[in-house]
Scaffold this active site. Structure first.
Site, mmCIF file in Angstrom:
data_model
loop_
_atom_site.group_PDB
_atom_site.id
_atom_site.type_symbol
_atom_site.label_atom_id
_atom_site.label_comp_id
_atom_site.label_asym_id
_atom_site.label_seq_id
_atom_site.Cartn_x
_atom_site.Cartn_y
_atom_site.Cartn_z
ATOM 1 N N MET A 181 3.863 -12.248 11.773
ATOM 2 C CA MET A 181 3.780 -10.902 11.192
ATOM 3 C C MET A 181 2.409 -10.689 10.551
ATOM 4 O O MET A 181 1.530 -11.520 10.637
ATOM 5 C CB MET A 181 4.889 -10.710 10.150
ATOM 6 C CG MET A 181 6.245 -10.417 10.740
ATOM 7 S SD MET A 181 7.426 -10.082 9.412
ATOM 8 C CE MET A 181 8.630 -9.096 10.267
ATOM 9 N N GLN A 221 9.605 -15.191 7.953
ATOM 10 C CA GLN A 221 8.460 -15.312 7.044
ATOM 11 C C GLN A 221 8.678 -14.524 5.766
ATOM 12 O O GLN A 221 7.896 -14.633 4.819
ATOM 13 C CB GLN A 221 7.193 -14.789 7.729
ATOM 14 C CG GLN A 221 6.741 -15.627 8.907
ATOM 15 C CD GLN A 221 5.492 -15.031 9.520
ATOM 16 O OE1 GLN A 221 5.555 -14.307 10.516
ATOM 17 N NE2 GLN A 221 4.357 -15.305 8.902
ATOM 18 N N ARG A 222 9.740 -13.722 5.735
ATOM 19 C CA ARG A 222 9.968 -12.871 4.568
ATOM 20 C C ARG A 222 11.038 -13.423 3.640
ATOM 21 O O ARG A 222 11.285 -12.878 2.574
ATOM 22 C CB ARG A 222 10.358 -11.478 5.039
ATOM 23 C CG ARG A 222 9.256 -10.727 5.762
ATOM 24 C CD ARG A 222 8.833 -9.550 4.952
ATOM 25 N NE ARG A 222 9.955 -8.672 4.729
ATOM 26 C CZ ARG A 222 10.244 -7.619 5.506
ATOM 27 N NH1 ARG A 222 9.463 -7.336 6.525
ATOM 28 N NH2 ARG A 222 11.271 -6.857 5.254
ATOM 29 N N THR A 233 2.919 -8.111 -1.039
ATOM 30 C CA THR A 233 3.056 -8.010 0.410
ATOM 31 C C THR A 233 2.727 -9.343 1.054
ATOM 32 O O THR A 233 1.711 -9.960 0.746
ATOM 33 C CB THR A 233 2.165 -6.922 1.056
ATOM 34 O OG1 THR A 233 2.293 -7.043 2.483
ATOM 35 C CG2 THR A 233 0.708 -7.058 0.661
ATOM 36 N N ARG A 260 1.437 -7.053 10.143
ATOM 37 C CA ARG A 260 1.212 -5.622 10.412
ATOM 38 C C ARG A 260 -0.191 -5.410 11.012
ATOM 39 O O ARG A 260 -0.562 -6.054 11.972
ATOM 40 C CB ARG A 260 1.399 -4.808 9.151
ATOM 41 C CG ARG A 260 1.674 -3.337 9.436
ATOM 42 C CD ARG A 260 1.771 -2.571 8.129
ATOM 43 N NE ARG A 260 3.047 -2.755 7.472
ATOM 44 C CZ ARG A 260 4.126 -2.056 7.772
ATOM 45 N NH1 ARG A 260 4.075 -1.173 8.740
ATOM 46 N NH2 ARG A 260 5.251 -2.253 7.149
ATOM 47 N N ASP A 301 1.612 -9.564 3.838
ATOM 48 C CA ASP A 301 0.468 -9.302 4.725
ATOM 49 C C ASP A 301 -0.877 -9.543 4.040
ATOM 50 O O ASP A 301 -1.910 -9.578 4.708
ATOM 51 C CB ASP A 301 0.524 -7.858 5.227
ATOM 52 C CG ASP A 301 1.839 -7.530 5.933
ATOM 53 O OD1 ASP A 301 2.241 -6.348 5.903
ATOM 54 O OD2 ASP A 301 2.453 -8.456 6.494
ATOM 55 N N GLU A 316 0.814 -1.223 0.000
ATOM 56 C CA GLU A 316 0.000 0.000 0.000
ATOM 57 C C GLU A 316 0.846 1.272 0.000
ATOM 58 O O GLU A 316 0.473 2.263 -0.620
ATOM 59 C CB GLU A 316 -0.939 0.017 1.209
ATOM 60 C CG GLU A 316 -0.259 -0.418 2.453
ATOM 61 C CD GLU A 316 -0.609 0.249 3.738
ATOM 62 O OE1 GLU A 316 -1.369 1.220 3.727
ATOM 63 O OE2 GLU A 316 -0.132 -0.248 4.732
HETATM 64 O O1 F6P Z 1 4.688 -5.461 5.569
HETATM 65 C C1 F6P Z 1 5.438 -6.577 5.703
HETATM 66 C C2 F6P Z 1 6.014 -6.700 7.092
HETATM 67 O O2 F6P Z 1 6.761 -7.857 7.176
HETATM 68 C C3 F6P Z 1 4.985 -6.657 8.216
HETATM 69 O O3 F6P Z 1 4.348 -7.902 8.399
HETATM 70 C C4 F6P Z 1 5.859 -6.258 9.391
HETATM 71 O O4 F6P Z 1 5.116 -5.607 10.394
HETATM 72 C C5 F6P Z 1 6.819 -5.257 8.760
HETATM 73 O O5 F6P Z 1 6.844 -5.562 7.381
HETATM 74 C C6 F6P Z 1 8.223 -5.334 9.301
HETATM 75 O O6 F6P Z 1 8.926 -4.315 8.688
HETATM 76 P P1 F6P Z 1 10.523 -4.212 8.731
HETATM 77 O O7 F6P Z 1 11.085 -5.278 7.865
HETATM 78 O O8 F6P Z 1 10.810 -2.841 8.200
HETATM 79 O O9 F6P Z 1 10.920 -4.391 10.172
#
Ligand code: F6P
Length: 344
Positions: free
Chosen positions: A171, A276-277, A127, A173, A129, A104
């Protein structure tokens, strides 16, 4: 029609970005496009950071997590002069179009570049999310939930051995899609979503005690976006887009301590966070990434500016960026009722 197309990936990275970049470039070459990578999201357009982007760079990235272009949470409308520098980079590079891959925030910037400045931009939704409107799913979500379900099942094994309540913080958000799907797919006994702020602690503890007596363990999935009853509000840290940075809220430890106090049952937690990323994208995320990237190239070829490649059912179509960024897609109430069925 040799168009010069800039490509950037902005915001939190996620598995599926590389398949999307690959799908865009392969289809773009069909249309005779020339590509230039903009490094680290909108920072690349502000500072003129570029990367070569062609067949050589994308031919073997379908299974790679992350993004070969790098990313950042840079907001070009945040700082004085940033926007003008973007226009200068666009001109210097001789861009005819730009593809922004993001959530977003990143697509919010793309929307403004199109609606307020008439720039030729196209969006690709991304995303973990799954909170982006106007598209059924975003890549990154399937992989992140697959990782979370695997983690939950590992917690069940040790919880069952030690007769404990196990809490998994995921995660997501401010939207509960990740927790919702993880809760259902892992067979969790209780799932907490940010969309349901009023946590009925007594009912939850009663249920967990009943389940523990029956199964000798219990599993709780908690979204990082919830507020634990009685928890002090953490000092707000905001990112470039004014979002509260959630990592400092410590939902997992706080909730676990509360449940152990209230139920008298030994409890432990895990926070899987950025695991998870990362990792190789799942089949679903590879297919979705490839298809929305491919569609973005066709939107450019048709001159269909200000659109985002969206999944609707099993079709990938162009939808107005404004529709996607107008509001966050949160978990509707019917899903919470669905969840209740499984709290027996
Ligand atoms: O938007 C993806 C996300 O992984 C959210 O789930 C999490 O709150 C945020 O990004 C974490 O952000 P950063 O990687 O900047 O800590």
């Amino acid at each position: 029609m040799s168009l010069k197309v800039g490509v950037l990936t902005g915001g939190g990275d996620c598995p599926g970005l590389n398949p999307a970049i690959r799908g865009l470039v392969f289809r773009g070459l069909d249309h005779g496009f020339e590509f230039v990578g903009l490094e680290e999201g909108w920072r690349g357009l502000v500072e003129g950071l570029t990367l070569p982007l062609g067949l050589e760079q994308v031919q073997s990235i379908i299974n790679q997590g992350g993004t070969i272009l790098g990313t950042s949470r840079t907001n070009p409308f945040k700082k004085e002069g940033y926007f003008e520098r973007c226009l200068a980079t666009w001109k210097n590079l001789g861009l005819d179009a730009l593809v922004a891959m993001g959530g977003e925030d990143t697509l919010g910037v793309a929307t403004r570049l199109f609606t307020e400045h008439g720039l030729h931009v196209v969006g690709v939704p991304k995303t973990m999310d799954n909170d982006l409107s106007a598209t059924d799913f975003t890549f990154g979500f399937d992989t992140s939930v697959t990782v979370a379900v695997d983690a939950a099942e590992r917690l069940v094994d040790t919880g069952r051995s030690h007769r404990r309540i196990m809490v998994l913080e995921v995660m997501g958000r401010h939207a509960g899609w990740v927790a919702l799907y993880t809760g259902i797919a892992s067979g969790a006994d209780w799932t907490l979503l940010p969309e349901n702020p009023d946590i009925d602690l007594a009912a939850m503890c009663e249920h967990l005690k009943k389940v523990h007596a029956r199964k000798k363990y219990a599993l709780v999935i908690a979204s990082e976006g919830i507020k634990v009853p009685g928890q002090e509000s953490a000092k707000e840290e905001l990112d470039d887009f004014g979002h509260m940075i959630l990592r400092s809220r410590g939902v997992g430890p706080e909730l676990t301590a509360l449940l152990e106090r209230e139920t008298g049952i030994e409890s432990r937690y895990a926070v899987i966070g950025h695991m998870q990323r990362g990792g190789s994208p799942t089949l679903f995320d590879r297919m979705l990434g490839t298809r929305v990237g491919y569609k973005a190239a066709d939107l450019i070829a048709e001159g269909d500016w200000g659109k985002m490649a969206a999944l609707r059912g099993n079709d990938v179509i162009g939808v107005p960026l404004e529709e996607a960024t107008a509001q966050l897609k949160i978990v509707p109430p019917e899903w919470s009722r669905f969840l209740e069925t499984f709290s027996k």
